[in-house]
Design a protein around this motif. Sequence first.
Motif, PDB file in Angstrom:
ATOM      1  N   ASN A  55       0.962  -1.470  -0.048  1.00 43.91           N
ATOM      2  CA  ASN A  55      -0.166   0.103  -0.100  1.00 43.91           C
ATOM      3  C   ASN A  55       0.760   1.155  -0.345  1.00 43.91           C
ATOM      4  N   GLY A  56      -0.283   2.171  -0.053  1.00 45.17           N
ATOM      5  CA  GLY A  56       0.943   3.027   0.187  1.00 45.17           C
ATOM      6  C   GLY A  56       0.990   4.146   0.760  1.00 45.17           C
ATOM      7  N   THR A  57       0.882   3.607   2.233  1.00 39.74           N
ATOM      8  CA  THR A  57       1.745   3.324   3.393  1.00 39.74           C
ATOM      9  C   THR A  57       3.348   3.564   3.550  1.00 39.74           C
ATOM     10  N   THR A  81      -2.269  17.146   3.836  1.00 33.98           N
ATOM     11  CA  THR A  81      -2.278  15.176   3.369  1.00 33.98           C
ATOM     12  C   THR A  81      -2.946  14.916   4.797  1.00 33.98           C
ATOM     13  N   PHE A  82      -2.665  13.528   3.649  1.00 29.75           N
ATOM     14  CA  PHE A  82      -3.447  12.382   4.644  1.00 29.75           C
ATOM     15  C   PHE A  82      -2.417  11.546   5.565  1.00 29.75           C
ATOM     16  N   ASP A 157       5.353  13.112  -2.451  1.00 31.22           N
ATOM     17  CA  ASP A 157       4.466  12.156  -2.421  1.00 31.22           C
ATOM     18  C   ASP A 157       3.266  11.875  -3.078  1.00 31.22           C
ATOM     19  N   CYS A 159       0.573  10.131  -4.367  1.00 35.66           N
ATOM     20  CA  CYS A 159      -0.146   9.245  -4.047  1.00 35.66           C
ATOM     21  C   CYS A 159      -1.645   9.871  -4.832  1.00 35.66           C
ATOM     22  N   HIS A 160      -1.189  11.803  -5.290  1.00 30.62           N
ATOM     23  CA  HIS A 160      -2.695  12.482  -6.227  1.00 30.62           C
ATOM     24  C   HIS A 160      -2.337  12.216  -7.366  1.00 30.62           C
ATOM     25  N   SER A 188      -0.255   5.484  -4.735  1.00 27.16           N
ATOM     26  CA  SER A 188      -1.180   4.227  -3.909  1.00 27.16           C
ATOM     27  C   SER A 188      -1.636   4.819  -5.020  1.00 27.16           C
ATOM     28  N   LYS A 193      -7.978   6.187  -5.644  1.00 31.20           N
ATOM     29  CA  LYS A 193      -6.524   7.231  -6.176  1.00 31.20           C
ATOM     30  C   LYS A 193      -7.057   6.935  -7.698  1.00 31.20           C
ATOM     31  N   TYR A 339      -7.716  18.465   3.384  1.00 28.27           N
ATOM     32  CA  TYR A 339      -8.401  17.058   4.574  1.00 28.27           C
ATOM     33  C   TYR A 339      -7.591  18.286   6.104  1.00 28.27           C
TER      34      TYR A 339
END
Length: 395
Positions: A55-57, A81-82, A157, A159-160, A188, A193, A339
């Motif tokens: 996963n992205g994390t 951000t997340f 990052d 992810c987006h 991610s 996504k 966020y």
Amino acid sequence: MKAIPYGRQNITEEDIVAVVEALKSDYLTQGPRITEFEINFSKYIGAEYSVAVSNGTAALHLAVLALGLKPGQKVITTPITFAASANCVRYCGGEVVFADIDPDTYLIDIESVEKILANSTPNEFAGIIPVDFAGRSVDLEKLRNIADQYNLWIIEDACHSPGGYFIDSNRDRQLCGNGKYADLAVFSFHPVKHIAAGEGGMISTNKEDLYKKLLQLRTHGIVKNDSIYINNPSFACGEESEDYPGWYMEMQELGYNYRITDFQAALGNSQLKKADTGLVRRKEIAERYYNAFKNQDFILGQSGVIEGHAYHLYVIEVKERLGLYNYLRTQNIYAQIHYIPCHLMPYYRDRGWKEGDMPNAENYYKNCISIPMYPTLTNEEQDFVIEKINQFYNS
Ligand SMILES: *Cc1c(COP(=O)(O)O)cnc(C)c1O
């Protein structure tokens, strides 16, 4: 009208066939589809190497580990951000330092980063984790110049923002995650996504040493390669020998099991084929929102029409945000907030952050709302969303 979420996956028959094929093959995990996905993904974003993970994390965690963050060292990131963008630093015992956002782009404010670093001591900071928030690329060229002055690494990052880009000072397009300015980039494949794999993540880089380290860390820190073993062949065989036995492998570092499965990679691969058409549709939707809202006085700001923006989200800043959010829910439209400022999560408050520390981010949070944005959103559905937003303010 069926429920309209803020984002959703687009799974086609072709995707289903690809996953079923993987399930019928000899591999459920660590199969050929993972390598195929990594190669195709590298091509898509213009990087040399990619490592697929669970996963992205996990991608963020391995990225920070691979760059060798030492406990107590500080890393700068954005509060909008997340949480995972910041948490990865904490996993490695580092300290998170938030820099405020630019209120126009919603991205980390490069001047705030400069100010933080200008007041730092040598080796106090190890790196920067900028986020291509909502799909808009950070100006990594500018950030690289600053990072170089302080000997810092950069993890983008992204992810987006797969497929997004920014224009550098040579007027060249720099694709998100292409590794030209950042050391590592992470993505991610969560269903909201651009590319869905159920769960999944990717780390991309142009640096071979980091690539090899990431491969090792993804699988427990275990290597299987005669030329780099530390123990000698006789030990490995259990008897006098000059060669290593077939079963031998070595755990040389503390790694994790962050592997992705072969059937997830099959889905990722199949989704990747549609990524560009999805991006075109996202841009169309953004343009339609922008034109619908540009002259409305309830709009305080919006994502806009920006070259290179990948439009993972379409954010508008509005008056009476809570009322709008609740009203849209009664109309079966499920907007979301991206966020809640990360520095004001109780966990980070406990680490010393408080209200007033990030005025731009906190002000943005009071008004922001992400409205539906995904490739299968129809014009009819989008018009319904626009109509309901206008209706809320005009009634
Ligand atoms: C989704 C996301 C992550 C984490 O990805 P997961 O695959 O959900 O672990 C990290 N950073 C940002 C900005 C994200 O949007």
